[in-house]
Design an enzyme around this catalytic site. Structure first.
Site, PDB file in Angstrom:
ATOM      1  CD  GLU A 273      52.895  18.324  -8.579  1.00  0.00           C
ATOM      2  OE1 GLU A 273      53.467  18.232  -7.464  1.00  0.00           O
ATOM      3  OE2 GLU A 273      52.261  17.393  -9.085  1.00  0.00           O
ATOM      4  CB  CYS A 343      46.712  29.915  25.648  1.00  0.00           C
ATOM      5  SG  CYS A 343      47.018  29.541  27.339  1.00  0.00           S
TER       6      CYS A 343
HETATM    7  N1  LLP Z   1      53.721  19.143  -5.076  1.00  0.00           N
HETATM    8  C1  LLP Z   1      53.665  18.312  -4.016  1.00  0.00           C
HETATM    9  C2  LLP Z   1      53.419  16.903  -4.255  1.00  0.00           C
HETATM   10  C3  LLP Z   1      53.828  18.812  -2.720  1.00  0.00           C
HETATM   11  O1  LLP Z   1      53.780  17.979  -1.698  1.00  0.00           O
HETATM   12  C4  LLP Z   1      54.051  20.194  -2.523  1.00  0.00           C
HETATM   13  C5  LLP Z   1      54.198  20.749  -1.179  1.00  0.00           C
HETATM   14  C6  LLP Z   1      54.098  21.021  -3.651  1.00  0.00           C
HETATM   15  C7  LLP Z   1      53.935  20.464  -4.917  1.00  0.00           C
HETATM   16  C8  LLP Z   1      54.328  22.507  -3.564  1.00  0.00           C
HETATM   17  O2  LLP Z   1      55.590  22.784  -3.033  1.00  0.00           O
HETATM   18  P1  LLP Z   1      56.166  24.284  -3.007  1.00  0.00           P
HETATM   19  O3  LLP Z   1      56.455  24.696  -4.430  1.00  0.00           O
HETATM   20  O4  LLP Z   1      55.159  25.157  -2.368  1.00  0.00           O
HETATM   21  O5  LLP Z   1      57.400  24.156  -2.190  1.00  0.00           O
HETATM   22  N2  LLP Z   1      53.689  23.997   5.068  1.00  0.00           N
HETATM   23  C9  LLP Z   1      55.079  23.962   4.667  1.00  0.00           C
HETATM   24  C10 LLP Z   1      55.258  23.499   3.245  1.00  0.00           C
HETATM   25  C11 LLP Z   1      54.656  22.144   2.965  1.00  0.00           C
HETATM   26  C12 LLP Z   1      54.798  21.732   1.531  1.00  0.00           C
HETATM   27  C13 LLP Z   1      54.012  20.513   1.224  1.00  0.00           C
HETATM   28  N3  LLP Z   1      54.083  20.064  -0.121  1.00  0.00           N
HETATM   29  C14 LLP Z   1      55.670  25.342   4.892  1.00  0.00           C
HETATM   30  O6  LLP Z   1      54.971  26.222   5.364  1.00  0.00           O
HETATM   31  O7  LLP Z   1      56.851  25.536   4.659  1.00  0.00           O
END
Ligand code: LLP
Length: 414
Positions: A273, A343
């Site tokens: 994912e 702000c």
């Molecule tokens: N699968 C699940 C169950 C997840 O919780 C997440 C991300 C992903 C896949 C995808 O993960 P990735 O490959 O993008 O690392 N807002 C934060 C990141 C939060 C990620 C949440 N879950 C940031 O800006 O760094």
């Protein structure tokens, strides 16, 4: 050239002038390289070779419709974190059977809609949630396809705010409880356990935690087989990091090798994912300097028209994003604090940056903003959601127009 590159005079996206885009569409503006998204998706997909696998792009990273569709056209499936991301996925053309539904808290209304859809799996986060899904499926005379999300108690060694795999984190079912749940499936005809799921965190920059989680899943699959339960696949989550500061990160091949060495002996298909690693480097947030003023004896503030409303990551996690002027002015570099117009004192987009001299009106690119940028933008201080442009094959188009104050207030009453 695919992606962001510099000509002698300016920064380009897939050979299109970003300065021209900024003039045509205004700022703040998200710009994405279609070629980069395709290349990154393909590299990840290819890294798994002929081992049976499915890439479920994590929509949470960026679910702008055109990007979701682009990835679907590349052969991606989807990972949705709410019923609304499922709606989005369906709008983008994903079949229900190509969607996994994750999420630590799925409301009764979300589950009631999700159960009859025929998703690839609902990734279950607790015994209680499993029972609620069972009741809905049973009442509808259906068999719900579920995966148990295991909390492996593994440290992703990422930023604490984006680590999910420790026992103290709210995500998943602890190992011993998961084992107890497995044993209940025999007597639950409205449920079909199709997979195990694990996701230990995001922006992971070594393969070790990912490999550890995969090995643990492989061991659990073995235990399930001993119980006579055969799964269809194992879902190893997302989390592969990208290089925001030029630091080394695992390549798609390193990543695939780490996962496959654990699961290959099982021969069981895998799901991944990925979010950030597919779209992160493919996007930049274009912003203009709206003010320059003295800060300390040797530094200045450059106030930008984009801040924590357009890109929350620096304010929320102290995250670093490279920032560069679209055109470089002559003269010695100067020392800047790059701040947004919001702000809040935490509205700093780039701390302590040496940059070529900036003047009011100059445009800058905040790099690696394709993931968790536009997706986390908000209307604080009544900032409109920025416009978004997709550059593809030398041409570009607006894939989301800029929000207006009328868009914003259309749901409100006086
Ligand atoms: N699968 C699940 C169950 C997840 O919780 C997440 C991300 C992903 C896949 C995808 O993960 P990735 O490959 O993008 O690392 N807002 C934060 C990141 C939060 C990620 C949440 N879950 C940031 O800006 O760094």
């Amino acid at each position: 050239m695919a992606g962001f590159s510099r000509s002698p005079t300016e920064l380009l996206c897939d050979d299109v002038s970003l300065s021209a885009l900024a003039v045509a569409e205004g700022t703040p503006l998200y710009v994405y390289s279609a070629a980069t998204i395709r290349d990154r998706f393909r590299a990840l997909d290819r890294a798994f070779g002929d081992y049976p696998h499915a890439v479920h792009y994590a929509l949470k990273a960026n679910s702008t419709l055109a990007l979701a569709r682009l990835l679907r056209e590349q052969g991606s499936a989807a990972d949705a974190n709410s019923i609304w991301e499922i709606d989005l996925a369906l709008k983008a053309g994903f079949a229900p059977g190509a969607i996994v539904f994750t999420g630590v808290g799925k409301s009764p209304a979300e589950l009631a809609r999700a159960v009859p859809l025929g998703l690839k799996a609902i990734n279950v986060e607790s015994a209680g949630e499993l029972a609620r899904i069972e009741a809905l499926a049973s009442a509808a005379g259906r068999v719900a396809r579920v995966a148990i999300r295991v909390n492996p108690d593994i440290d992703a060694k990422s930023h604490p705010h984006i680590s999910t795999g420790l026992k103290i984190n709210k995500f998943g079912v602890p190992l011993d409880e998961a084992r107890a749940l497995f044993a209940t499936f025999r007597g639950r005809p409205a449920l079909r356990l199709v997979a195990l799921h694990v996701h230990v965190g995001s922006q992971i920059t070594t393969t070790e935690p990912i490999a550890k989680a995969a090995a643990l899943m492989a061991a659990l699959v073995g235990e399930l087989r001993a119980l006579g339960i055969t799964l269809e696949y194992v879902d190893l989550g997302g989390g592969l990091g990208i290089s925001y500061e030029g630091q080394p990160v695992p390549t798609p091949d390193d990543y695939a090798a780490a996962l496959l060495s654990a699961v290959r002996p099982l021969g069981l298909p895998i799901v991944i994912e990925p979010g950030r690693s597919v779209v992160g480097p493919a996007g930049a947030l274009i912003t203009r300097v709206i003010d320059v003023k003295p800060r300390t004896a040797d530094s200045e503030f450059a106030v930008l028209d984009a801040g924590m409303t357009e890109l929350m990551r620096p304010a929320l996690y102290g995250a670093y994003h490279a920032i560069e002027p679209l055109t470089i002015r002559a003269g010695a570099e100067r020392f800047y604090e790059l701040v947004g117009p919001i702000c809040e004192s935490t509205d700093v987009v780039g701390r302590d940056r040496w940059l070529s001299p900036l003047e009011v009106g100059d445009a800058l690119a905040i790099r690696d903003a394709g993931a968790y940028g536009s997706a986390m933008a908000n209307n604080y201080n009544r900032h409109p959601l920025p416009a978004e442009v997709l550059v593809d094959n030398g041409a570009w188009r607006v894939i989301r127009r800029r929000q207006t104050i009328d868009d914003m207030t259309t749901m409100e009453t006086l």
